[in-house]
Structure formats: C-alpha cells, structure tokens
Design an enzyme around this catalytic site. Structure first.
Site, PDB file in Angstrom:
ATOM      1  N   ASN A 151      18.410  48.240 -27.309  1.00 29.23           N
ATOM      2  CA  ASN A 151      17.517  48.879 -28.279  1.00 29.23           C
ATOM      3  C   ASN A 151      16.574  49.911 -27.683  1.00 29.23           C
ATOM      4  OD1 ASN A 151      18.571  47.698 -30.598  1.00 29.23           O
ATOM      5  ND2 ASN A 151      17.357  45.846 -30.300  1.00 29.23           N
TER       6      ASN A 151
ATOM      7  N   TYR B 184       5.819  39.112 -20.535  1.00 30.48           N
ATOM      8  CA  TYR B 184       7.207  39.537 -20.373  1.00 30.48           C
ATOM      9  C   TYR B 184       7.590  39.781 -18.915  1.00 30.48           C
ATOM     10  CZ  TYR B 184       7.107  40.128 -25.411  1.00 30.48           C
ATOM     11  OH  TYR B 184       6.986  39.908 -26.754  1.00 30.48           O
TER      12      TYR B 184
ATOM     13  N   TYR C 187       6.570  48.867 -26.694  1.00 27.92           N
ATOM     14  CA  TYR C 187       7.585  47.823 -26.629  1.00 27.92           C
ATOM     15  C   TYR C 187       8.938  48.484 -26.435  1.00 27.92           C
ATOM     16  CZ  TYR C 187       4.230  44.253 -27.642  1.00 27.92           C
ATOM     17  OH  TYR C 187       3.164  43.406 -27.549  1.00 27.92           O
TER      18      TYR C 187
ATOM     19  N   ASN D 265      11.697  48.570 -27.961  1.00 27.22           N
ATOM     20  CA  ASN D 265      12.336  49.235 -29.099  1.00 27.22           C
ATOM     21  C   ASN D 265      11.686  50.560 -29.481  1.00 27.22           C
ATOM     22  OD1 ASN D 265      13.763  46.877 -29.034  1.00 27.22           O
ATOM     23  ND2 ASN D 265      13.071  46.134 -31.021  1.00 27.22           N
TER      24      ASN D 265
ATOM     25  N   HIS E 189      14.773  41.168 -19.868  1.00 26.22           N
ATOM     26  CA  HIS E 189      14.615  42.458 -20.542  1.00 26.22           C
ATOM     27  C   HIS E 189      13.760  43.422 -19.718  1.00 26.22           C
ATOM     28  CE1 HIS E 189      16.021  44.265 -24.131  1.00 26.22           C
ATOM     29  NE2 HIS E 189      14.982  44.103 -24.914  1.00 26.22           N
TER      30      HIS E 189
END
Length: 190
Positions: free
Chosen positions: A112, A14, A64, A66, A19
C-alpha cells in the site's frame, strides 16, 4: 542527486515490525555514514550522505505507510529529484523472508505504500527494493496483523543478514544504476 526512501509507520509502537523494514534499512545506511535523521521540509525525516562523489538524500516518511506518497512527492519537489533518481525500500509479503528483489519499475504488488506513491506520482516508473517478509513455515490468516507484528526471533536473525545486503544493494543502485544492482542482488540471500 538520488533520493532513497524507506517505507514504514512513524509511531514507536511500529518499530521492529515487518512493515517497517524499509526504515530499518535506512537506519543502517545512516549509521554506516555516521549521520542522523532530522526533520525535513515536509512530513518526513531526512539526512544527506555522500557516497563515491554522489549526493544521496535518505528519507523516512512520517506519514502512515498508506500515505507515503505525500512525503515522497514533497521531498522530490524540494530536492529536485526526478523519478530516475528515486529508490523506494519496502517490505514485500509476496517474497519469502531472506530474499530481496530490485526492480526498475512496476506495479505496487499489493504494497500500500508503493500504491500511494504510484497514485501521487501518476507513474510506476521508479526503482524499488523489496525486502521479503513472508514466513516459510506457516500460512497467513491475517495479512494486516502479520505485517504490523514484530519479527519473531528466527525472523530477526534472518533480517540481521538481509538488511546489510539491502544497504549494499541500495548503494549499488546509487553508484552503478538499477540494472547493475538487479544483476548483483536479485537472488536468495539466505
């Protein structure tokens, strides 16, 4: 004591994604103060800096996106930081790339990570620095694949200008408060 939290996803795959721009801002802050992140007392990486006689904890949740609220609450409890001492740095798909928005409080706005932090704290009463990632030149068909995608070369050039401004905005919040920083930084950068 202030707690500045950059949101992102922890796995190497990532890195460099839209994000993870919160992590990018925190990495720039740490580099400015020539410090490195280490394992914290919870599921996060942290480092401590001092800026204009103010102690600041920089934190990257290793959950993560979320589930970011768990790490944020654990760090707030460990460092004894109240909501008024918290600043969350995250991506915002509702803002065009090249812009940032500081807010003293508010809803998750579809982000989120913010949503989970609000759920865990039971409050929207904390500051946030949102970094715009919405493309200017094309419509979006899949939000999740877009935010988890890597920046294009053009977007990377924009982010190389935006991230240092985010660093300065975060430091302004630490020293002068969210209202002062909002007056200085809530405008287009590019």
């Amino acid at each position: 004591m202030k707690l500045v939290v950059g949101l992102g996803n922890p796995e190497p795959r990532y890195a460099g994604t839209r994000h993870n721009v919160g992590f990018d801002v925190l990495d720039t802050l740490a580099a400015t103060f020539q410090t490195r992140f280490g394992k914290g007392k919870g599921n996060y990486l942290s480092t401590k800096i001092s800026h204009r006689n103010r102690s600041v904890i920089l934190l990257k949740p290793m959950t993560y996106m979320n589930l970011s609220g768990h790490a944020v609450v654990a760090a707030m409890n460990f460092y004894k930081v109240s909501e008024s001492g918290l600043l969350i740095v995250c991506d915002d798909l509702n803002l065009p790339a090249g812009s940032i928005r500081l807010r003293a409080k508010g809803s998750a706005g579809g982000q989120n990570g913010l949503k989970h932090i609000i759920e865990c704290l039971g409050s929207e009463g904390f500051a946030r620095l949102r970094v715009g990632i919405r493309p200017l030149d094309r419509p979006l068909h899949s939000f999740s694949s877009f935010v988890l995608g890597k920046f294009t070369e053009e977007e990377r050039i924009v982010m190389e200008k935006v991230i240092p401004v985010c660093r300065e905005a975060a430091l302004d919040v630490v020293v002068n408060g969210i209202e002062h920083a909002m007056n200085n930084y809530n405008k287009p950068i590019i």
